[in-house]
Each structure stands twice: as structure tokens, then as C-alpha cells.
Design an enzyme around this catalytic site. Structure first.
Site, PDB file in Angstrom:
ATOM      1  N   LYS A  60       0.857  -1.184   0.000  1.00  0.00           N
ATOM      2  CA  LYS A  60       0.000   0.000   0.000  1.00  0.00           C
ATOM      3  C   LYS A  60       0.893   1.233   0.000  1.00  0.00           C
ATOM      4  CE  LYS A  60      -3.575   2.411   2.582  1.00  0.00           C
ATOM      5  NZ  LYS A  60      -4.549   2.363   3.657  1.00  0.00           N
ATOM      6  N   LYS A  96      -2.132  -1.585  -3.879  1.00  0.00           N
ATOM      7  CA  LYS A  96      -3.014  -0.416  -3.825  1.00  0.00           C
ATOM      8  C   LYS A  96      -2.198   0.865  -3.912  1.00  0.00           C
ATOM      9  CE  LYS A  96      -5.977   1.894  -0.588  1.00  0.00           C
ATOM     10  NZ  LYS A  96      -6.277   2.067   0.790  1.00  0.00           N
TER      11      LYS A  96
HETATM   12  C1  PBG Z   1      -7.430   3.281   5.574  1.00  0.00           C
HETATM   13  C2  PBG Z   1      -7.685   3.224   4.122  1.00  0.00           C
HETATM   14  C3  PBG Z   1      -7.519   4.215   3.146  1.00  0.00           C
HETATM   15  C4  PBG Z   1      -8.003   3.682   1.945  1.00  0.00           C
HETATM   16  C5  PBG Z   1      -8.411   2.390   2.214  1.00  0.00           C
HETATM   17  N1  PBG Z   1      -8.181   2.113   3.560  1.00  0.00           N
HETATM   18  C6  PBG Z   1      -7.054   5.613   3.265  1.00  0.00           C
HETATM   19  C7  PBG Z   1      -5.658   5.916   3.584  1.00  0.00           C
HETATM   20  O1  PBG Z   1      -4.798   5.053   3.711  1.00  0.00           O
HETATM   21  O2  PBG Z   1      -5.427   7.112   3.775  1.00  0.00           O
HETATM   22  C8  PBG Z   1      -8.098   4.403   0.633  1.00  0.00           C
HETATM   23  C9  PBG Z   1      -9.128   3.899  -0.305  1.00  0.00           C
HETATM   24  C10 PBG Z   1      -9.459   4.783  -1.446  1.00  0.00           C
HETATM   25  O3  PBG Z   1      -8.834   5.826  -1.698  1.00  0.00           O
HETATM   26  O4  PBG Z   1     -10.428   4.448  -2.145  1.00  0.00           O
HETATM   27  N2  PBG Z   1      -6.123   3.398   5.955  1.00  0.00           N
END
Ligand code: PBG
Length: 327
Positions: free
Chosen positions: A194, A247
């Protein structure tokens, strides 16, 4: 011309093009992200994500019904709690918003597959994904809380948990706590690679989870890195993850391609809020055909190696696949 290779032969009509397709996709591979908000009788549009809504637990089944009608069989739940504190304690409350939503869905649709996002950023008053020690997120304290959150989701009836925090060692700890409490068969989908991405902007508005100071670069990955994604994926696999995730999706197809070849686990890709918002906005501005770009983008994620796609377009895609437009 005397050509013995004519690739166009396999493009001459729809039937042969379909017959020789290299990538097949199915609505079974789609997961729909869904926001649940504490309260009663709420269905409210999300301004940053046109076409998406927040539901209170008592009305969340309306969206599940819509998913089922469209051919989508799974959701990924995100919660917006009424109360936030520095410890994110509403995230593991047995009657928290996600726990309530899981119970509501499972009561009415026991076969509908409910995955939960396990993170603290929506539940902390500072908006970071864990317990702070000064200005930093303390890894080991956070991991303990994450395991509590995952367990409370499992106890409420979740089918799968998906930690998205990027702390070190969280998969092993969550696996241990789930196993100790009789949830040996509950799978973990790890947000393994991520990245600290600007594509999450609309989500943070939707979930009220923007950090109050600083950014997430101290825990999410640096977009410059590729080998590090492999390190994260291999670690999560060793720690006992069942599904790995990359992601965002579109700007990270190289990562998806490489990791999907290196691991023996199914790979998920999360096409995030910014990707959705860009396609919507460009479509509305008349610059692109929203529907066709949605289809082509989703296809590219599967072609790169994903087995599962998490997308705000899940319902529209499921319909497009069933109508024979892609797949
Ligand atoms: C929680 C999380 C996030 C997303 C999914 N889980 C936000 C982040 O990490 O700031 C983003 C999902 C999206 O942008 O659709 N940590």
C-alpha cells in the site's frame, strides 16, 4: 504481400476475438467498498465520490440488495464512528458501527460475503492509522489494537478481515489472535503493498480520515519503490496472509504484475477513490466515455495479474460483464 503471419486473422469478427481472449473476468472477482456511518435512517451522498453513499447500519441492506441485483457478491466495509479518540477505541467496540453493519447484513443475507477494513484512521481524533507516540505512529502498540479490531469484526460475523494500516508484523499478530479465539478459518486479505498515494484524497473526505498533521509516509510505501513491494508481499505471505493486495491499482500495474508472478497467493488490486473520481470527472466533462474507460481500466488490472478487483465501479462492471461488453 506474402505474409505467413497475419495477426489480424484473429481480430476479424467478434466471435474469434472473444474466442482468443487472454483475460477473462467475472463478477465473482469484484468487491464493492461500502461506507457505513453511525446513526439511524441515513443514506447520504458522498460529495467527493459521486454516485457513492454512506449508509447507517439500519439501512445498509438496501445497498446489499443493489449489489446482489447487479451480480456483486462481496463488500469491503469502512466505518464512520460517532466518537473518535486518540486510541481509536470505537474501532473495536462490540457495538461499533462496522460491527452493527456486519450483524445487520448477515442477519438478512447470511451468504453475502462481508470483508472489513481493519485500520484506525477513521477512529482516531488525529486521523493517523495507529497509536501515536509523539508525532510518530508506534508500531507495536498499534499492532495490538489492530488485532483487537480484527477479532471484534470476526466476532460480529465478518467473513474476512483486511488490515490496511501498513504496520510491521500485524498479519502474524492478527492471525495469532484470530486462531486463539477459534477463528482459524477466517481469511486475512492484507493490504501488502500500500503506497503513500495522493489517489486516496476523495476517500479521506468520504471517511473523514485525513491526518490532522503530517502524512502517512512513515508507514505507507514510497511510490518510487518496486523491490520493497516484493519484500512486503513475501513477509505477509510468511506471516500467514491468505490474499495479498496492491493499492492503488492503475499507477501500480507493474507492481501487480511482478508480485502476482512471485507469490502463490491470490492477488487483489484496489482501484482507489482518486482513480474512480478521475474517470467520473473526465466522463462528465465530456472528455472520455466513462463506461468504456471504466471497462478498459478494470480489464488492465486483471491482465496485469489481479485475481480480485476492489472498485467503486463494481456494480456497473458486473453489469457490463453480464451484458458481454467485457470479459
Ligand atoms: C485506511 C484506508 C484508506 C483507503 C483504504 N483504507 C485511506 C488511507 O490510507 O489514507 C483508501 C481507499 C481509497 O482511496 O479508495 N487506511
Amino acid at each position: 504481400m506474402n505474409l505467413n503471419r497475419r495477426p489480424r486473422r484473429l481480430r476479424s469478427c467478434d466471435t474469434i476475438r472473444r474466442m482468443t481472449r487472454e483475460t477473462r473476468i467475472s463478477p465473482d472477482s469484484l468487491v464493492y467498498p461500502l461506507f457505513v456511518i453511525e446513526g439511524k435512517n441515513i443514506v447520504e451522498p458522498i460529495p467527493s465520490l459521486e454516485g457513492q453513499f454512506r449508509y447507517s447500519p439500519d439501512r445498509v441492506c438496501e445497498e446489499i440488495e443493489a449489489c446482489k441485483k447487479a451480480g456483486v457478491r462481496s463488500v469491503l466495509l469502512f466505518g464512520l464512528p460517532a466518537q473518535k479518540d486518540c486510541q481509536g477505541s470505537s474501532a473495536y467496540h462490540p457495538d461499533g458501527v462496522v460491527q452493527q453493519a456486519i450483524r445487520a447484513i448477515k442477519e438478512k443475507y447470511p451468504d453475502f460475503y462481508v470483508i472489513t477494513d481493519v485500520c484506525m484512521c477513521e477512529y482516531t481524533d488525529h486521523g493517523h492509522c495507529g497509536i501515536l507516540c509523539g508525532q510518530e505512529v508506534d508500531n507495536d502498540k498499534t499492532v495490538e489494537v489492530l488485532a483487537k479490531i480484527a477479532l471484534s469484526h470476526a466476532q460480529a460475523g465478518a467473513d474476512m478481515v483486511a488490515p490496511s494500516d501498513m504496520m510491521d508484523g500485524r498479519i502474524a499478530e492478527i492471525r495469532k489472535v484470530l486462531d486463539e479465539n477459534g477463528f482459524q478459518n477466517l481469511p486475512i486479505m492484507s493490504y501488502s503493498a500500500k503506497y503513500a498515494s495522493a489517489f486516496y484524497g476523495p476517500f479521506r473526505d468520504a471517511a473523514g480520515s485525513a491526518p490532522a498533521f503530517g502524512d502517512r509516509k512513515g508507514y505507507q510505501m514510497d511510490p518510487h519503490n518496486r523491490k520493497e513491494a516484493m519484500k512486503e508481499c513475501l513477509l505477509d505471505m510468511e506471516e500467514g496472509a491468505d490474499i495479498l493486495m496492491v493499492k492503488p491499482a492503475l499507477s501500480y500495474l507493474d507492481i501487480l504484475y511482478e508480485t502476482s508472478r512471485a507469490v502463490t497467493l491470490p492477488m487483489a488490486a484496489y482501484s482507489v477513490s482518486g482513480e474512480y473520481a478521475m474517470i467520473k470527472a473526465a466522463g462528465q466533462a465530456g472528455l472520455i466515455d466513462e463506461h468504456l474507460v471504466m471497462c478498459e481500466s478494470a480489464l488492465s488490472v486483471f491482465r496485469a495479474g489481479a485475481n480480485i478487483l476492489i472498485t467503486y465501479f463494481a456494480k456497473e462492471l458486473a453489469q457490463a460483464i453480464q451484458n458481454g461488453e467485457i470479459g
